[in-house]
Every structure is written in C-alpha cells, then in structure tokens.
Design an enzyme around this catalytic site. Structure first.
Site, short mmCIF file in Angstrom:
data_model
loop_
_atom_site.label_atom_id
_atom_site.label_comp_id
_atom_site.label_asym_id
_atom_site.label_seq_id
_atom_site.Cartn_x
_atom_site.Cartn_y
_atom_site.Cartn_z
CG HIS A 207 -1.94 1.09 1.18
ND1 HIS A 207 -3.26 0.78 1.60
CD2 HIS A 207 -2.12 2.23 0.94
CE1 HIS A 207 -3.92 1.88 1.40
NE2 HIS A 207 -3.19 2.80 1.00
CG ASP B 228 -1.42 10.25 -6.18
OD1 ASP B 228 -1.26 8.93 -5.70
OD2 ASP B 228 -2.57 10.78 -6.19
N GLY C 106 -9.81 7.77 -1.54
CA GLY C 106 -10.65 9.12 -1.35
C GLY C 106 -11.43 8.83 -0.12
CD GLU D 120 -7.51 6.11 5.61
OE1 GLU D 120 -8.09 6.09 4.44
OE2 GLU D 120 -6.39 6.70 5.74
CG ASP E 20 -1.72 5.58 3.04
OD1 ASP E 20 -2.07 5.19 2.00
OD2 ASP E 20 -2.43 6.22 3.93
O1 LIG Z 1 -4.97 6.57 2.92
C1 LIG Z 1 -5.72 7.32 1.97
N1 LIG Z 1 -6.89 6.94 1.87
C2 LIG Z 1 -7.59 7.26 0.82
N2 LIG Z 1 -7.47 8.19 -0.01
C3 LIG Z 1 -6.02 8.06 -0.08
C4 LIG Z 1 -5.40 7.81 0.85
N3 LIG Z 1 -3.94 8.19 0.29
C5 LIG Z 1 -4.11 8.68 -0.79
N4 LIG Z 1 -5.40 8.59 -1.03
C6 LIG Z 1 -5.97 9.19 -2.30
O2 LIG Z 1 -5.69 7.92 -3.23
C7 LIG Z 1 -5.39 8.59 -4.61
C8 LIG Z 1 -4.85 7.85 -5.86
O3 LIG Z 1 -3.60 7.54 -5.11
C9 LIG Z 1 -4.72 9.92 -4.16
O4 LIG Z 1 -4.67 11.00 -5.19
C10 LIG Z 1 -5.27 10.46 -2.88
O5 LIG Z 1 -6.69 11.29 -3.06
ZN LIG Z 2 -4.03 4.60 0.82
#
Ligand SMILES: O=c1[nH]cnc2c1ncn2[C@@H]1O[C@H](CO)[C@@H](O)[C@H]1O
Ligand SMILES: [Zn+2]
Length: 380
Positions: free
Chosen positions: A29, A33, A191, A221, A318
């Site tokens: 995970h 980006d 998201g 989460e 993450d």
């Molecule tokens: O921990 C998280 N929880 C939910 N969404 C996330 C987390 N980290 C990143 N993203 C989302 O996943 C998209 C694609 O990689 C990112 O642009 C961010 O909006």
């Molecule tokens: Zn994530």
C-alpha cells in the site's frame, strides 16, 4: 489505557531506520502520487508551468507536505495531493515519478512493491487512461532495470485506483483487466471514505470478480466497521486498505495496554472473526493513520493488538512524501514502540508477500529465495 512498562526493543528505544534498510521488505500500500521526491515536484512544476506550489525549495516543500498532511482529518490530508497530481499530467512526468518511485523503494531495501494511483486524475493535459498507465508502467520498468544494475533488485507492480467520490470505477476496473498481463495486478478505490461507501462501486467489483481479478478497498480508515463490512461481505474484497478500525469489533479490558505482548482477554465480534478466520490481509499504515486522526498515536495504534492476535497484518507506507516516511522508518517506529525483533518483521513481510496480487508461484519464489534467506542472515 495503562502505559506502564513499554516493551524493550532489541534495537533500543528509538531505533535508527538505517538498521532496517538491509532487511528485505514488501510494500502493498503505497500511493505513486503520495511518494514524489520534493525536488521532483519543484522541477516538474517548473517544466509544466504549474504555479500553485506552496513553497519554492525542496526542504520547505517537504516540510509543507508533512505539516499540512498532519491535519487530523483524512479530507484535509487528501487536499495536499492537489499539488502532486497537478504536476503529474504528462507522460514524461508520470514516467519520471514512477522511475524514481521504484528507485527510492529499492534503495530502502524493498524487494517487492505494489504501487497504486488513480489514472482518472491524470487526464488534464489530454492523455488517455491507457496512455497514463503505459507511462507509469514504463517508468516502473526503467526503475527496476536501474535498481537491478545497481545491485538493488526490486519487482514493482501496479494497482489502478478509482476515486470513490467519482463515477468511473467500472471503467478503471476494465483498465485494470486490460493491463493485467502488462504489470497491473489489481484494482482499488480510494479518497474520502465518509459518505462514499464501497457498495457505491459494486459494479466495478463485480467486473473484477467476473474476470477472476483481485482488488483491495480502502476501508476502515476514516470510517468504521460498516465500511469494512460492506467491503468484505458485499464487495468481496481480497484485502483491506487500512482496515485498522476492525479494532472497533474487538473488546479488550478497560485498562488494556496496546503495547502489551498478549491480549488473551480479547473478545472478537463477527466481523473481526471473519477477517481473521479468512486471513483477509490488513494493509496497515501506522504513520499515515496518526496524521489523518484515524488513531491518536503510534502507542495507541491497533497494529500490535492485531499482530499479537494473529490477524494477517502487513506494514505499509501509504504516502512517503506526506508522512515523510519509508518502509524502514515504519519498521523503526514499530520496533521502538512495540519491541519487535527480526522474527516479527520476517512474519509481517511474509504476510505481505503471501497477500500480494501476483501469482502463487511468484509469491513463493520471493519468499523462499529472497525474504527467508535475507532474514536468516539478520537473525543469525
Ligand atoms: O490513506 C488514504 N485514504 C484514502 N485515499 C487516499 C489515501 N492516500 C491517498 N489517497 C488518495 O488516493 C489517490 C490515488 O493515489 C490520491 O490522489 C489520494 O486522493
Ligand atoms: Zn492509501
């Protein structure tokens, strides 16, 4: 909660992350980006004429990401991605970011990585979904080749993510299947969680299941058990992205110390039992959870409870940029807090490799030929 005697780490109370760089590690995970080098963000912004960056030198930008992501809220944490996604709109930028991602992970001793991103967020300059994925896969392959020739071999595979507030998940699931033999090994949704339950994307998950293709879901989460329940029971997810709130279905004595060695008095509810019985992998991301407020502190992170109760826990980054982290740093934080030694980290790593979305024979080869021999040297 009692905080009596913290367990003593064989690596000392505040271990140096460099100690863990030598251990073979697996990350399931990690967001593409969310892992850019600060200097790369600056250079790409300059190249593509992106003028909205909140800082103009690498160290200040790194600090800005870390501080802004340290928000106590997933929604605010996610706002920082505007700037990374903003500079990742051309094939060249995507390729460079993917190449550097593979190199950075390999330099940290990661031997297998599944890196995810949402192709639908990279179409602003006119690329198609397929072109976006092709650029990223090209970057990963180049990063793998450079790392191998530098004596740091790594295998990097891709997960394509759909954004849960949007309506393109079925299309992204089709994209995952279209690229399944070219480096994309699964699908995900990410998201803001509250208000966007997994079942909103049921048709995408049904498409994946109909094609015998694996997927994971960010669930449990920022939102609790109902999200986990939907993800496993209605959507049939293969893994849980975070899943940390499964702790809400485990009763512990009032004064339970989350850093303890055993949790014999723990009572599991129906969902927690199902997750453990079915060996559903938990993609746990300790530092990220503290930043988004999903947990109050590392000492109170359910990681240790879940690990000691023998859930299939895995350690993950993450977002390396937003959390200023790496796999070695996550290992160091967990060792310092919960007293883990090499045998524990070997177990978490084997857990992750068993849970990867590549084929069984490939997973087995990584475990037998790379992970076990690597830890055998460290355990001595
Ligand atoms: O921990 C998280 N929880 C939910 N969404 C996330 C987390 N980290 C990143 N993203 C989302 O996943 C998209 C694609 O990689 C990112 O642009 C961010 O909006
Ligand atoms: Zn994530």
């Amino acid at each position: 909660m009692t905080t009596s005697m913290p367990p003593v780490s064989p690596f000392g109370p505040d271990p140096d992350p460099a100690l863990f760089a030598l251990a073979p590690k697996v990350v399931l995970h990690d967001h593409l980006d969310g892992g850019l080098r600060p200097q790369t963000v600056l250079e790409l912004a300059e190249q593509v004429g992106y003028t909205k960056l909140p800082a103009s030198d690498g160290p200040s930008l790194a600090t800005w990401f870390r501080a802004s992501a340290d928000s106590g809220s997933l929604v605010r944490y996610l706002e920082t991605f505007e700037h990374t996604v903003g500079v990742m709109q051309t094939a060249g930028a995507l390729e460079r970011v993917a190449l550097e991602c593979a190199e950075d992970l390999a330099n940290d001793g990661v031997v297998y990585a599944e890196v995810r991103f949402a192709p639908e967020q990279h179409l602003e300059a006119g690329l198609t979904l397929d072109e976006v994925v092709e650029a990223v896969l090209k970057g990963f392959a180049e990063g793998e080749a450079l790392s191998a020739s530098a004596g740091r071999p790594i295998t990097v595979r891709c997960l394509v993510t759909a954004m849960r507030h949007a309506a393109r998940s079925r299309e992204i699931a089709e994209l995952a299947v279209r690229f399944r033999d070219r480096g994309v090994v699964g699908f995900d949704i990410a998201g803001a969680e509250a208000g966007y339950p997994p079942t909103r994307h049921l048709d995408a998950f049904e498409y994946m299941r109909a094609h015998n293709a694996p997927f994971t879901i960010h669930a449990g989460e920022a939102f609790g058990l109902p999200s986990i329940h939907e993800a496993i029971s209605f959507c049939g997810t293969d893994r849980l992205g975070h899943g940390v709130r499964v702790i809400d279905d485990i009763s512990l004595p009032e004064d339970a110390d989350f850093t303890a060695h055993d949790f014999h008095g723990a009572k599991l509810g129906e969902i927690a039992n199902y997750v453990r019985d079915k060996r559903i992998p938990l993609e746990l991301c300790p530092s990220s959870n503290v930043q988004t407020g999903a947990v109050a502190s590392i000492a109170e992170h359910p990681f240790n409870v879940l690990a000691r109760l023998r859930f299939r826990v895995t350690v993950n980054t993450d977002n390396r940029l937003m959390s200023d982290t790496s796999m070695s740093k996550e290992f160091a934080v967990l060792a310092g807090q919960f007293g883990y030694g090499w045998a524990d980290f070997e177990r978490f790593t084997v857990n992750a490799m068993k849970s990867a979305f590549i084929h069984f024979d490939e997973r087995l080869a990584m475990i037998d030929e790379i992970i076990k021999p690597g830890y055998a040297v460290l355990i001595g």
